[in-house]
Design a protein around this motif. Structure first.
Motif, short mmCIF file in Angstrom:
data_model
loop_
_atom_site.label_atom_id
_atom_site.label_comp_id
_atom_site.label_asym_id
_atom_site.label_seq_id
_atom_site.Cartn_x
_atom_site.Cartn_y
_atom_site.Cartn_z
N HIS A 1 0.71 -1.11 0.01
CA HIS A 1 0.05 0.11 0.01
C HIS A 1 0.93 1.29 0.03
N THR A 2 0.32 2.51 -0.61
CA THR A 2 1.14 3.63 -0.49
C THR A 2 0.77 4.25 0.91
N ASP B 1 -0.22 7.39 1.13
CA ASP B 1 -1.56 7.88 0.89
C ASP B 1 -2.77 7.09 1.07
#
Length: 106
Positions: free
Chosen positions: A6-7, A9
Motif C-alpha cells: 500500500h502507498t 496515501d
C-alpha cells in the motif's frame, strides 16, 4: 501468496481519513505544528552550538533548567515566549511573518 503493498496515501486515507475530512485536517495541522516546533528547536540548538554554549549555560541565561533547554531544542514544550527567551539569550534577532500583518522584528 503475494503480499499486497500500500502507498502511504492509501494507509493515511484508511487510518486517518481522506484529505479534506476534519480528522485528516486536524492530523495535518498537528503534524505541521510539530514540524515547525522541531525546526525552531533545531535553530536554537545550532545557534547555541555556534557560540560553544552548553545547555546548562543557555539555561542560566534564560533562567530555566537544562532540561527545559533540552525540551525546547527537541521542539517539545516550546512556546513563543520560550522561543523568544532563547533567541534573546543567544543574542539572535528574530523576525516573524504573519499573514495579513506582515513581518515583525522582535
Amino acid at each position: 501468496m503475494a503480499m499486497k503493498l500500500h502507498t502511504l496515501d492509501e494507509l493515511m486515507d484508511r487510518d486517518i481519513g481522506p484529505i479534506g475530512t476534519p480528522k485528516r485536517d486536524e492530523f495535518e495541522r498537528k503534524l505541521a505544528d510539530e514540524l515547525y516546533a522541531y525546526h525552531v528547536g533545531e535553530a536554537i540548538k545550532q545557534a547555541r552550538l555556534a557560540q560553544s554554549l552548553t545547555q546548562e549555560e543557555l539555561g542560566a541565561r534564560m533562567g530555566v533548567q537544562k532540561a527545559q533547554v533540552c525540551r525546547i531544542e527537541k521542539g517539545k514544550s516550546i512556546s513563543i515566549a520560550s522561543m523568544m527567551r532563547a533567541f534573546k539569550a543567544l543574542g539572535v534577532q528574530v523576525a516573524l511573518e504573519m499573514q495579513g500583518i506582515g513581518k515583525v522584528a522582535l
